[in-house]
Design a protein around this motif. Structure first.
Motif, PDB file in Angstrom:
ATOM      1  N   TYR A 240      -5.612   8.981  -7.383  1.00  0.00           N
ATOM      2  CA  TYR A 240      -5.414   9.428  -6.007  1.00  0.00           C
ATOM      3  C   TYR A 240      -6.362   8.705  -5.044  1.00  0.00           C
ATOM      4  N   LEU A 241      -7.574   8.462  -5.492  1.00  0.00           N
ATOM      5  CA  LEU A 241      -8.528   7.749  -4.634  1.00  0.00           C
ATOM      6  C   LEU A 241      -8.067   6.312  -4.364  1.00  0.00           C
ATOM      7  N   ILE A 242      -7.512   5.664  -5.386  1.00  0.00           N
ATOM      8  CA  ILE A 242      -6.998   4.307  -5.188  1.00  0.00           C
ATOM      9  C   ILE A 242      -5.871   4.324  -4.149  1.00  0.00           C
TER      10      ILE A 242
ATOM     11  N   CYS B 292       0.823  -1.214   0.000  1.00  0.00           N
ATOM     12  CA  CYS B 292       0.000   0.000   0.000  1.00  0.00           C
ATOM     13  C   CYS B 292       0.855   1.261   0.000  1.00  0.00           C
ATOM     14  N   GLN B 293       1.910   1.282   0.822  1.00  0.00           N
ATOM     15  CA  GLN B 293       2.748   2.479   0.828  1.00  0.00           C
ATOM     16  C   GLN B 293       3.527   2.600  -0.483  1.00  0.00           C
ATOM     17  N   ALA B 294       3.922   1.462  -1.078  1.00  0.00           N
ATOM     18  CA  ALA B 294       4.670   1.514  -2.338  1.00  0.00           C
ATOM     19  C   ALA B 294       3.827   2.119  -3.456  1.00  0.00           C
ATOM     20  N   PHE B 295       2.556   1.720  -3.544  1.00  0.00           N
ATOM     21  CA  PHE B 295       1.688   2.287  -4.578  1.00  0.00           C
ATOM     22  C   PHE B 295       1.521   3.779  -4.355  1.00  0.00           C
TER      23      PHE B 295
ATOM     24  N   PHE C 196       9.342  -9.193   0.987  1.00  0.00           N
ATOM     25  CA  PHE C 196       8.188  -8.322   1.166  1.00  0.00           C
ATOM     26  C   PHE C 196       8.369  -6.994   0.441  1.00  0.00           C
ATOM     27  N   TYR C 197       9.601  -6.513   0.395  1.00  0.00           N
ATOM     28  CA  TYR C 197       9.866  -5.325  -0.411  1.00  0.00           C
ATOM     29  C   TYR C 197       9.583  -5.609  -1.877  1.00  0.00           C
ATOM     30  N   ALA C 198      10.037  -6.780  -2.343  1.00  0.00           N
ATOM     31  CA  ALA C 198       9.858  -7.142  -3.750  1.00  0.00           C
ATOM     32  C   ALA C 198       8.383  -7.284  -4.107  1.00  0.00           C
ATOM     33  N   ILE C 199       7.647  -8.022  -3.276  1.00  0.00           N
ATOM     34  CA  ILE C 199       6.218  -8.214  -3.565  1.00  0.00           C
ATOM     35  C   ILE C 199       5.476  -6.892  -3.461  1.00  0.00           C
ATOM     36  N   GLY C 200       5.771  -6.134  -2.405  1.00  0.00           N
ATOM     37  CA  GLY C 200       5.097  -4.845  -2.234  1.00  0.00           C
ATOM     38  C   GLY C 200       5.385  -3.901  -3.373  1.00  0.00           C
ATOM     39  N   THR C 201       6.657  -3.872  -3.802  1.00  0.00           N
ATOM     40  CA  THR C 201       7.031  -2.985  -4.899  1.00  0.00           C
ATOM     41  C   THR C 201       6.427  -3.447  -6.215  1.00  0.00           C
ATOM     42  N   ALA C 202       6.422  -4.763  -6.439  1.00  0.00           N
ATOM     43  CA  ALA C 202       5.848  -5.288  -7.676  1.00  0.00           C
ATOM     44  C   ALA C 202       4.360  -4.999  -7.759  1.00  0.00           C
ATOM     45  N   VAL C 203       3.661  -5.200  -6.633  1.00  0.00           N
ATOM     46  CA  VAL C 203       2.208  -4.992  -6.617  1.00  0.00           C
ATOM     47  C   VAL C 203       1.863  -3.508  -6.622  1.00  0.00           C
ATOM     48  N   GLY C 204       2.531  -2.753  -5.743  1.00  0.00           N
ATOM     49  CA  GLY C 204       2.157  -1.356  -5.581  1.00  0.00           C
ATOM     50  C   GLY C 204       3.020  -0.368  -6.313  1.00  0.00           C
ATOM     51  N   GLY C 205       4.316  -0.692  -6.458  1.00  0.00           N
ATOM     52  CA  GLY C 205       5.230   0.277  -7.013  1.00  0.00           C
ATOM     53  C   GLY C 205       5.343   0.269  -8.516  1.00  0.00           C
ATOM     54  N   VAL C 206       5.368  -0.909  -9.106  1.00  0.00           N
ATOM     55  CA  VAL C 206       5.516  -0.980 -10.557  1.00  0.00           C
ATOM     56  C   VAL C 206       4.241  -0.507 -11.251  1.00  0.00           C
ATOM     57  N   VAL C 207       3.102  -0.899 -10.715  1.00  0.00           N
ATOM     58  CA  VAL C 207       1.826  -0.528 -11.323  1.00  0.00           C
ATOM     59  C   VAL C 207       1.569   0.968 -11.192  1.00  0.00           C
ATOM     60  N   GLY C 208       1.907   1.537 -10.021  1.00  0.00           N
ATOM     61  CA  GLY C 208       1.579   2.931  -9.735  1.00  0.00           C
ATOM     62  C   GLY C 208       2.102   3.933 -10.742  1.00  0.00           C
ATOM     63  N   PRO C 209       3.435   3.998 -10.976  1.00  0.00           N
ATOM     64  CA  PRO C 209       3.948   4.986 -11.919  1.00  0.00           C
ATOM     65  C   PRO C 209       3.402   4.818 -13.327  1.00  0.00           C
TER      66      PRO C 209
END
Length: 483
Positions: A443-445, A287-290, A411-424
């Motif tokens: 922004y709402l997501i 969640c924080q990564a996204f 957990f960094y990898a999964i969190g970043t893959a789920v939230g970080g890669v998709v976000g940008p």
């Protein structure tokens, strides 16, 4: 320390002796030598955000908004792969060796970025830079948690992760120089920024030469004698600086000589023995990564596209945002050790989510000027920065020491893959539409995910403040030794 060679078991008071130490120059050296990487990472990532418009307008690259979003995702994909690979190695060959390997990867890739000649070479260099930083997250967070006394672990870990934003502030000021046409050609400026930023890593390499291996890692990997010697050396230096050391507050622990945890042990421990903690860690990290990456990697694009801010002035808007992010862990960090992890993590995630939703609505309605938008983001990420740093702290404390680096990496990898890669990528696509209403949904997501994380922490969070790492999560070798 007492050995029983027949059984391969031994007793050690290394954790108790490390936890009783008063704050000293040794701890400052640990924080500076390891935490400075976060400053370089913040410098690197902020430059990319600040330079996004210049790279978009670069005669040699001329990347589209979507391609800029994709290069941000490439950086994060590299971070995922690097975290997993180097995290696995850190639990096997030690924290100290990885400090140098990951930093060299980061340094060379960052310098190479300054010589990229098209989208593909730029994206590849960003991916390799991310791989170095991903490995740093696993090794550095593990070492800091294992070397810092339990009573101070929360605030120090938050502070070290928060220094990313000190680098971000430096990056914002640097961008003002390298993007000012009156000082330097922006085409040369953005390239020079990457090259100089990477070259600064040489300073970090020199600082790390004097750091020891984690005594806890040695203790848990069948080398207790080496761990004992390192702790004795640390105690001698600290006592010479601060005077007689206080007594230990808990006794020795009994362990088996063994190596790193196997993949089957890691899986079983994470998703069977500590399933609730695994759910919590995944939720906090994703969640924080996204939220972070979606907003931060597209920050400059929003300012240039919707507020007509010239590329060379983006640094003025990045600076307060970075300082707000730095202030969050600095000012709130001690409360994670006093009020407690559960209350503070819930509060910081929750406040960030609510403020994100309100700011997104105001942006969609066109109520905010560029400076008001920046002030709103600064307030949001004052809380979100402390929350994001606490996610790394939580994951590191959740699992046994034999698998700490791998747990942080996974957990960094999964969190970043789920939230970080998709976000940008998502936000780059939404921004390219040119419609404020489309970006509002993004922004709402982000807001909803931060609120989900707050609720998960309140439901599954646990007390770790002031407790030794071995008490929060018993080592696998301690469990086996006591059967």
């Amino acid at each position: 320390m007492r050995d029983t060679p027949e059984s391969g078991q031994f007793s050690t008071d290394v954790p108790a002796r490390l936890d009783r130490l008063p704050w000293s120059g040794f701890h400052w050296r640990v924080v500076i030598a390891l935490g400075i990487t976060w400053i370089l990472d913040g410098l690197e990532v902020t430059l990319v955000g600040s330079l996004a418009a210049a790279i978009h307008q670069s005669p040699s690259l001329a990347l589209t908004e979507t391609q800029i979003g994709l290069t941000a995702s490439a950086y994060l994909i590299g971070a995922v792969v690097g975290a997993l690979g180097f995290g696995w190695l850190a639990d096997r060959i030690g924290r100290r060796r990885l400090f140098f390997i990951t930093l060299i990867v980061y340094m060379l890739a960052s310098i190479a970025t300054g010589f990229a000649w098209n989208f593909w070479t730029f994206a590849l260099c960003r991916m390799l830079t991310g791989a170095g930083i991903g490995g740093e997250y696993a090794a550095v967070n593990s070492a800091i948690q294992e070397l810092i006394p339990a009573r101070l672990r929360g605030r120090v870990d938050l502070f070290v992760n928060g220094t990313f934003w000190g680098g971000a502030a430096i990056g914002a000021v640097t961008a003002l120089v390298v993007l000012d046409p009156a000082i330097i050609d922006p085409e040369i400026g953005w390239r020079a920024a990457f090259i100089v930023g990477g070259a600064l890593s040489l300073i970090v390499l020199l600082l790390r030469r004097h750091l020891p291996e984690s005594p806890r890692w040695l203790m848990l990997h069948g080398r207790p004698e080496e761990g004992e010697k390192i702790v004795a050396d640390i105690e001698r230096d600290v006592a010479a600086e601060t005077g007689p050391l206080p007594p230990t507050t808990y006794g020795p622990i009994r362990l088996n000589r063994r190596g790193a945890a196997s993949l089957s042990e890691i899986w079983r421990t994470m998703f069977d023995t500590h399933r609730d903690r695994a759910i919590l860690g995944l939720t906090l990290m994703s969640c924080q990564a996204f939220c972070y990456n979606a907003v931060f990697f597209t920050y400059a694009l929003v300012l240039t596209k919707f507020y007509a801010i010239p590329a060379h002035e983006i640094g003025w808007f990045m600076l307060p945002f970075a300082l707000g992010n730095l202030a969050g862990p600095l000012l709130l960090g001690r409360f994670f050790d006093t009020i407690g992890r559960k209350v503070m993590i819930t509060a910081t995630y929750g406040l960030a989510g609510l403020l994100m939703a309100a700011t997104g609505f105001a942006f969609a309605q066109g109520w905010l000027s560029a400076w008001e938008q920046t002030a709103a983001w600064t307030l949001i990420f004052f809380f979100a920065s402390a929350a994001a740093s606490a996610a790394y702290l939580t994951v590191g404390e959740s699992f046994p020491l034999e698998m700490r680096a791998m747990a942080i990496a996974l957990f960094y990898a999964i969190g970043t893959a789920v939230g970080g890669v998709v976000g940008p990528t998502l936000f780059g696509w939404l921004i390219s539409s040119g419609e404020r209403g489309d970006i509002f949904w993004g922004y709402l997501i982000a807001a909803a995910l931060m609120l989900v994380a707050a609720g998960t922490e309140w439901r599954l969070g646990f007390a770790a403040e002031g407790r030794s790492l071995e008490d929060v999560s018993a080592p696998l070798s301690a469990t086996a030794a006591n059967r």
